[in-house]
Design a protein around this motif. Sequence first.
Motif, PDB file in Angstrom:
ATOM      1  N   GLY A   1       0.844  -1.183   0.000  1.00  0.00           N
ATOM      2  CA  GLY A   1       0.000   0.000   0.000  1.00  0.00           C
ATOM      3  C   GLY A   1       0.882   1.237   0.000  1.00  0.00           C
ATOM      4  O   GLY A   1       2.103   1.150  -0.184  1.00  0.00           O
ATOM      5  N   ALA A   2       0.279   2.396   0.224  1.00  0.00           N
ATOM      6  CA  ALA A   2       1.037   3.649   0.195  1.00  0.00           C
ATOM      7  C   ALA A   2       0.383   4.660   1.137  1.00  0.00           C
ATOM      8  O   ALA A   2      -0.753   4.476   1.587  1.00  0.00           O
ATOM      9  CB  ALA A   2       1.096   4.202  -1.229  1.00  0.00           C
ATOM     10  N   SER A   3       1.115   5.735   1.403  1.00  0.00           N
ATOM     11  CA  SER A   3       0.558   6.834   2.198  1.00  0.00           C
ATOM     12  C   SER A   3       1.161   8.146   1.722  1.00  0.00           C
ATOM     13  O   SER A   3       2.247   8.168   1.126  1.00  0.00           O
ATOM     14  CB  SER A   3       0.839   6.640   3.696  1.00  0.00           C
ATOM     15  OG  SER A   3       2.217   6.784   3.967  1.00  0.00           O
ATOM     16  N   ILE A   4       0.437   9.214   1.976  1.00  0.00           N
ATOM     17  CA  ILE A   4       0.926  10.560   1.661  1.00  0.00           C
ATOM     18  C   ILE A   4       0.500  11.486   2.793  1.00  0.00           C
ATOM     19  O   ILE A   4      -0.606  11.357   3.331  1.00  0.00           O
ATOM     20  CB  ILE A   4       0.387  11.049   0.301  1.00  0.00           C
ATOM     21  CG1 ILE A   4       1.014  12.385  -0.088  1.00  0.00           C
ATOM     22  CG2 ILE A   4      -1.133  11.150   0.309  1.00  0.00           C
ATOM     23  CD1 ILE A   4       0.723  12.799  -1.529  1.00  0.00           C
TER      24      ILE A   4
ATOM     25  N   THR B   1      -4.892   1.498   0.792  1.00  0.00           N
ATOM     26  CA  THR B   1      -4.877   0.101   1.218  1.00  0.00           C
ATOM     27  C   THR B   1      -5.203  -0.777   0.015  1.00  0.00           C
ATOM     28  O   THR B   1      -6.228  -0.564  -0.638  1.00  0.00           O
ATOM     29  CB  THR B   1      -5.911  -0.139   2.333  1.00  0.00           C
ATOM     30  OG1 THR B   1      -5.668   0.764   3.410  1.00  0.00           O
ATOM     31  CG2 THR B   1      -5.827  -1.574   2.841  1.00  0.00           C
ATOM     32  N   PRO B   2      -4.378  -1.759  -0.297  1.00  0.00           N
ATOM     33  CA  PRO B   2      -4.645  -2.610  -1.460  1.00  0.00           C
ATOM     34  C   PRO B   2      -5.792  -3.590  -1.199  1.00  0.00           C
ATOM     35  O   PRO B   2      -6.070  -3.946  -0.049  1.00  0.00           O
ATOM     36  CB  PRO B   2      -3.326  -3.362  -1.640  1.00  0.00           C
ATOM     37  CG  PRO B   2      -2.766  -3.446  -0.255  1.00  0.00           C
ATOM     38  CD  PRO B   2      -3.146  -2.153   0.410  1.00  0.00           C
TER      39      PRO B   2
ATOM     40  N   GLU C   1       2.769   0.091  -7.706  1.00  0.00           N
ATOM     41  CA  GLU C   1       3.144   0.380  -9.090  1.00  0.00           C
ATOM     42  C   GLU C   1       2.894   1.849  -9.428  1.00  0.00           C
ATOM     43  O   GLU C   1       2.024   2.499  -8.857  1.00  0.00           O
ATOM     44  CB  GLU C   1       2.360  -0.516 -10.042  1.00  0.00           C
ATOM     45  CG  GLU C   1       2.729  -1.989  -9.893  1.00  0.00           C
ATOM     46  CD  GLU C   1       1.939  -2.881 -10.823  1.00  0.00           C
ATOM     47  OE1 GLU C   1       1.210  -2.331 -11.687  1.00  0.00           O
ATOM     48  OE2 GLU C   1       2.023  -4.104 -10.689  1.00  0.00           O
ATOM     49  N   LYS C   2       3.665   2.356 -10.375  1.00  0.00           N
ATOM     50  CA  LYS C   2       3.711   3.785 -10.684  1.00  0.00           C
ATOM     51  C   LYS C   2       2.336   4.363 -11.013  1.00  0.00           C
ATOM     52  O   LYS C   2       1.960   5.424 -10.505  1.00  0.00           O
ATOM     53  CB  LYS C   2       4.673   4.015 -11.850  1.00  0.00           C
ATOM     54  CG  LYS C   2       4.861   5.469 -12.227  1.00  0.00           C
ATOM     55  CD  LYS C   2       5.901   5.625 -13.322  1.00  0.00           C
ATOM     56  CE  LYS C   2       6.069   7.082 -13.737  1.00  0.00           C
ATOM     57  NZ  LYS C   2       7.096   7.250 -14.790  1.00  0.00           N
TER      58      LYS C   2
ATOM     59  N   ASP D   1      -2.436   7.668  -9.330  1.00  0.00           N
ATOM     60  CA  ASP D   1      -3.880   7.802  -9.111  1.00  0.00           C
ATOM     61  C   ASP D   1      -4.191   8.058  -7.638  1.00  0.00           C
ATOM     62  O   ASP D   1      -5.052   8.882  -7.299  1.00  0.00           O
ATOM     63  CB  ASP D   1      -4.616   6.541  -9.573  1.00  0.00           C
ATOM     64  CG  ASP D   1      -4.696   6.429 -11.083  1.00  0.00           C
ATOM     65  OD1 ASP D   1      -4.509   7.461 -11.763  1.00  0.00           O
ATOM     66  OD2 ASP D   1      -4.936   5.322 -11.591  1.00  0.00           O
ATOM     67  N   PHE D   2      -3.474   7.360  -6.757  1.00  0.00           N
ATOM     68  CA  PHE D   2      -3.659   7.562  -5.317  1.00  0.00           C
ATOM     69  C   PHE D   2      -3.311   8.988  -4.914  1.00  0.00           C
ATOM     70  O   PHE D   2      -4.045   9.632  -4.142  1.00  0.00           O
ATOM     71  CB  PHE D   2      -2.811   6.566  -4.531  1.00  0.00           C
ATOM     72  CG  PHE D   2      -2.620   6.936  -3.087  1.00  0.00           C
ATOM     73  CD1 PHE D   2      -3.707   7.027  -2.222  1.00  0.00           C
ATOM     74  CD2 PHE D   2      -1.350   7.205  -2.584  1.00  0.00           C
ATOM     75  CE1 PHE D   2      -3.532   7.389  -0.885  1.00  0.00           C
ATOM     76  CE2 PHE D   2      -1.169   7.556  -1.261  1.00  0.00           C
ATOM     77  CZ  PHE D   2      -2.256   7.650  -0.410  1.00  0.00           C
TER      78      PHE D   2
END
Length: 236
Positions: free
Chosen positions: A159-162, A183-184, A215-216, A221-222
């Motif tokens: 997953g990712a965060s900003i 969250t994936p 992935e990029k 998009d996120f």
Amino acid sequence: MKKLILFLILPLFVGCSSTKILKFTKKPDDIVKTTALTNFLKDNKNPKVVLRVPQNAYTVTESEKNEAYEGENQDYLYNAIENQLLSSGFIVRDRQLFNQIVENEDNNIDYKQLKDKSDTELIIELIKIDPSILYETNKYYDNKNNEKVDKYKKRRRYGASIEFKIVMISTNEFAGVYKFNYTPCVEGCVISTSYKDQIYERNKKKGEKGYEGVEKNILEDFVKNATRQLVDEMRK
């Protein structure tokens, strides 16, 4: 006889290809803000803002480090943020020019001078983008949405965060911190367990490494969606 043998072994292949679905629970966003910012945006529908990006704002993945990563250009993400701010009615100042003003005057420039010289009202600082937050579980769901537990295998997704920080320049006021999480597989990801895919996994090239992060295109998009959420939350 051949038809009989095929009839007998067919259920074995069907059993190996039963549907399994991976799901993770959405990690909540973390938002702390002040009423001063909300009131300011009620009176200023088109605020003048600048996006500040510290050098360490982007978290480099292990795979990027191993590939002699030398600060791959992440401007596509920063440009995506600025474009979303523009489409939301914000007046976006040039971040490089803003940095030059800040670094000038022997670093003695105060916030009132900064506001006048840059013609900017809000600083939106990008604290961090992390594209490689690991989610792990030994649970899955069947095609009837029944929860199951795999005793022998854990499955991982990234997953990712900003995270953003807002400063009101005119008052030198810390106006909020906004952290958004990707969250994936929240809606479910099908896990392929067919016999064909098992053979494929065995035949993968030795030493092949998976991607160690989001992935990029998904990350971009996120970031766009998180910026839209940021604006909505700032205006509430």
